[in-house]
Design a protein around this motif. Sequence first.
Motif, PDB file in Angstrom:
ATOM      1  N   THR A  75      47.328  53.570  47.006  1.00 19.49           N
ATOM      2  CA  THR A  75      47.614  53.872  45.607  1.00 19.49           C
ATOM      3  C   THR A  75      46.726  53.077  44.664  1.00 19.49           C
ATOM      4  O   THR A  75      46.265  53.583  43.641  1.00 19.49           O
ATOM      5  CB  THR A  75      49.093  53.556  45.279  1.00 19.49           C
ATOM      6  N   ALA A  76      46.495  51.846  45.003  1.00 17.45           N
ATOM      7  CA  ALA A  76      45.629  50.988  44.181  1.00 17.45           C
ATOM      8  C   ALA A  76      44.502  50.437  45.036  1.00 17.45           C
ATOM      9  O   ALA A  76      44.084  49.295  44.877  1.00 17.45           O
ATOM     10  CB  ALA A  76      46.443  49.856  43.569  1.00 17.45           C
ATOM     11  N   ALA A  77      44.006  51.290  45.929  1.00 21.32           N
ATOM     12  CA  ALA A  77      43.086  50.819  46.961  1.00 21.32           C
ATOM     13  C   ALA A  77      41.844  50.154  46.406  1.00 21.32           C
ATOM     14  O   ALA A  77      41.555  49.002  46.727  1.00 21.32           O
ATOM     15  CB  ALA A  77      42.698  51.988  47.869  1.00 21.32           C
ATOM     16  N   VAL A  78      41.114  50.878  45.564  1.00 22.85           N
ATOM     17  CA  VAL A  78      39.808  50.367  45.139  1.00 22.85           C
ATOM     18  C   VAL A  78      39.922  49.061  44.357  1.00 22.85           C
ATOM     19  O   VAL A  78      39.334  48.051  44.744  1.00 22.85           O
ATOM     20  CB  VAL A  78      39.038  51.436  44.335  1.00 22.85           C
ATOM     21  N   PRO A  79      40.687  49.032  43.247  1.00 23.15           N
ATOM     22  CA  PRO A  79      40.759  47.754  42.526  1.00 23.15           C
ATOM     23  C   PRO A  79      41.429  46.638  43.316  1.00 23.15           C
ATOM     24  O   PRO A  79      41.019  45.474  43.226  1.00 23.15           O
ATOM     25  CB  PRO A  79      41.569  48.099  41.262  1.00 23.15           C
ATOM     26  N   ALA A  80      42.457  46.975  44.106  1.00 20.83           N
ATOM     27  CA  ALA A  80      43.154  45.942  44.873  1.00 20.83           C
ATOM     28  C   ALA A  80      42.257  45.354  45.954  1.00 20.83           C
ATOM     29  O   ALA A  80      42.251  44.131  46.168  1.00 20.83           O
ATOM     30  CB  ALA A  80      44.424  46.515  45.495  1.00 20.83           C
ATOM     31  N   ILE A  81      41.505  46.195  46.629  1.00 20.52           N
ATOM     32  CA  ILE A  81      40.622  45.709  47.690  1.00 20.52           C
ATOM     33  C   ILE A  81      39.479  44.890  47.105  1.00 20.52           C
ATOM     34  O   ILE A  81      39.123  43.821  47.632  1.00 20.52           O
ATOM     35  CB  ILE A  81      40.079  46.880  48.526  1.00 20.52           C
ATOM     36  N   VAL A  82      38.905  45.384  45.996  1.00 20.24           N
ATOM     37  CA  VAL A  82      37.833  44.626  45.346  1.00 20.24           C
ATOM     38  C   VAL A  82      38.344  43.255  44.907  1.00 20.24           C
ATOM     39  O   VAL A  82      37.698  42.223  45.130  1.00 20.24           O
ATOM     40  CB  VAL A  82      37.263  45.404  44.143  1.00 20.24           C
ATOM     41  N   GLN A  83      39.524  43.238  44.273  1.00 20.80           N
ATOM     42  CA  GLN A  83      40.083  41.961  43.831  1.00 20.80           C
ATOM     43  C   GLN A  83      40.343  41.043  45.018  1.00 20.80           C
ATOM     44  O   GLN A  83      40.029  39.846  44.967  1.00 20.80           O
ATOM     45  CB  GLN A  83      41.388  42.179  43.072  1.00 20.80           C
TER      46      GLN A  83
ATOM     47  N   GLY B  48      41.432  34.794  39.158  1.00 25.22           N
ATOM     48  CA  GLY B  48      42.359  35.904  39.354  1.00 25.22           C
ATOM     49  C   GLY B  48      42.683  36.633  38.066  1.00 25.22           C
ATOM     50  O   GLY B  48      42.766  37.873  38.035  1.00 25.22           O
ATOM     51  N   LEU B  49      42.873  35.884  36.985  1.00 28.44           N
ATOM     52  CA  LEU B  49      43.165  36.518  35.689  1.00 28.44           C
ATOM     53  C   LEU B  49      41.973  37.329  35.212  1.00 28.44           C
ATOM     54  O   LEU B  49      42.129  38.451  34.701  1.00 28.44           O
ATOM     55  CB  LEU B  49      43.523  35.448  34.659  1.00 28.44           C
ATOM     56  N   ALA B  50      40.769  36.809  35.389  1.00 28.63           N
ATOM     57  CA  ALA B  50      39.571  37.538  34.973  1.00 28.63           C
ATOM     58  C   ALA B  50      39.432  38.836  35.763  1.00 28.63           C
ATOM     59  O   ALA B  50      39.169  39.912  35.186  1.00 28.63           O
ATOM     60  CB  ALA B  50      38.339  36.655  35.162  1.00 28.63           C
ATOM     61  N   LEU B  51      39.621  38.767  37.081  1.00 31.28           N
ATOM     62  CA  LEU B  51      39.498  39.975  37.907  1.00 31.28           C
ATOM     63  C   LEU B  51      40.575  40.993  37.576  1.00 31.28           C
ATOM     64  O   LEU B  51      40.303  42.203  37.455  1.00 31.28           O
ATOM     65  CB  LEU B  51      39.583  39.587  39.386  1.00 31.28           C
TER      66      LEU B  51
END
Length: 397
Positions: A137-145, A384-387
């Motif tokens: 569901t949040a694959a791309v942003p979650a994996i990048v982060q 983490g906040l920036a990402l």
Amino acid sequence: MSAGDATALDSTSPGTGPRAGQPDARVPDARVPVEAPTPPPSVAWTVAGLLLMVLLAALTRFLELNVPVWTEGTPLARIAKPVEFPVYAIALGLLGNAVLVATNLKDKVAAAFRTELFIKTGVVLLGASVNLSLIVTAAVPAIVQALVLISSVFLFTWWVGGKLGLDDKLRALLSSAVSICGVSAAISAAGAVQAKREQLAYAASLVIVFALPSIFVLPWLVDLLGLSPAVAGAWIGGNIDTTAAVAAAGTLAGEDALALATIVKSTQNALIGVVAIALTAYFAFKVERRPDAAAPGVGELWRRFPKFVLGFLAASVIGTLYLAQVGSDVGKPVITVANDLRTLFFILAFVSIGLELRVKALRAAGWRPVAVFGLATVFNLVVGLALASVLFAGFEL
């Protein structure tokens, strides 16, 4: 031949006996007392230790369920409600530890304190709740982060630990714990680098000490900074080290923030195996390899690799396929049972950590590991906040 040469020959040449009046070093000397081997722990005392742990685990669950009820309507209600079992388990374990030390019973029942076994079992069961389809569901942003945050925080912690002169094994444990998922990651790293039990206990203690205030501080900062639920959830899930503390902080931040925090944390949890493999290879090929020794083979890497990580990944795959096959209505109660068992083993693990903790080991480690973990936590919060602000801006749950 000189007398000195003759003496040397008598004492070293094969086929010659001892000099007159001296015992033969090759034959046990009856005059020298032989130290008796340490007897195995008594079964009765081990059972007593297990009963103590079960009692403290039951008391942990009792307090977790009832303290919020007892404090309802009081100024303590806001503090008591989000506090979860790691707090009570560690506190009760430390209390039990003090009693056992005072009564000189600790060494007798210590065989029952199987922290590693309990946590490894809990980590495997944790995999059942890491639904791979949910992560998509949040694959791309979650994996990048996860990739950027884990890599940057791990390397920063490793670098700071090196600057402050920490042992490489403790550096690996602290770096894994603060960058991935706390105690679970520390356990994985400990298996990969063959760390000492005291180092694992120290790392686990630091995780708890730093995670507890974050349960309240991060939701407060979310309100102060006016973050969206998606950014708040991504920040909480990417920064708080323990899954239980993520759930507690996410609950305070709101249901939407909790949902995304769970996904982000699950993504990081799924990378435990990757980090474990990397640490196994690094320590085998570089840190512990002697210059004159041959490169370790696949068999050595497999021997050092923490096998329970494979159990975690297998449980995740099985849980995902099972839910896809039977549907969430039928499958979720089964997953709930696995989660309840996981909680039980984690409670036993945290109680055991408190019971096993040795103040001498903490004092010997000094202030440097605390400084490393503290600096890494601040670095983790900022990055983490920036990402989260960049990757989850405008994200719709």
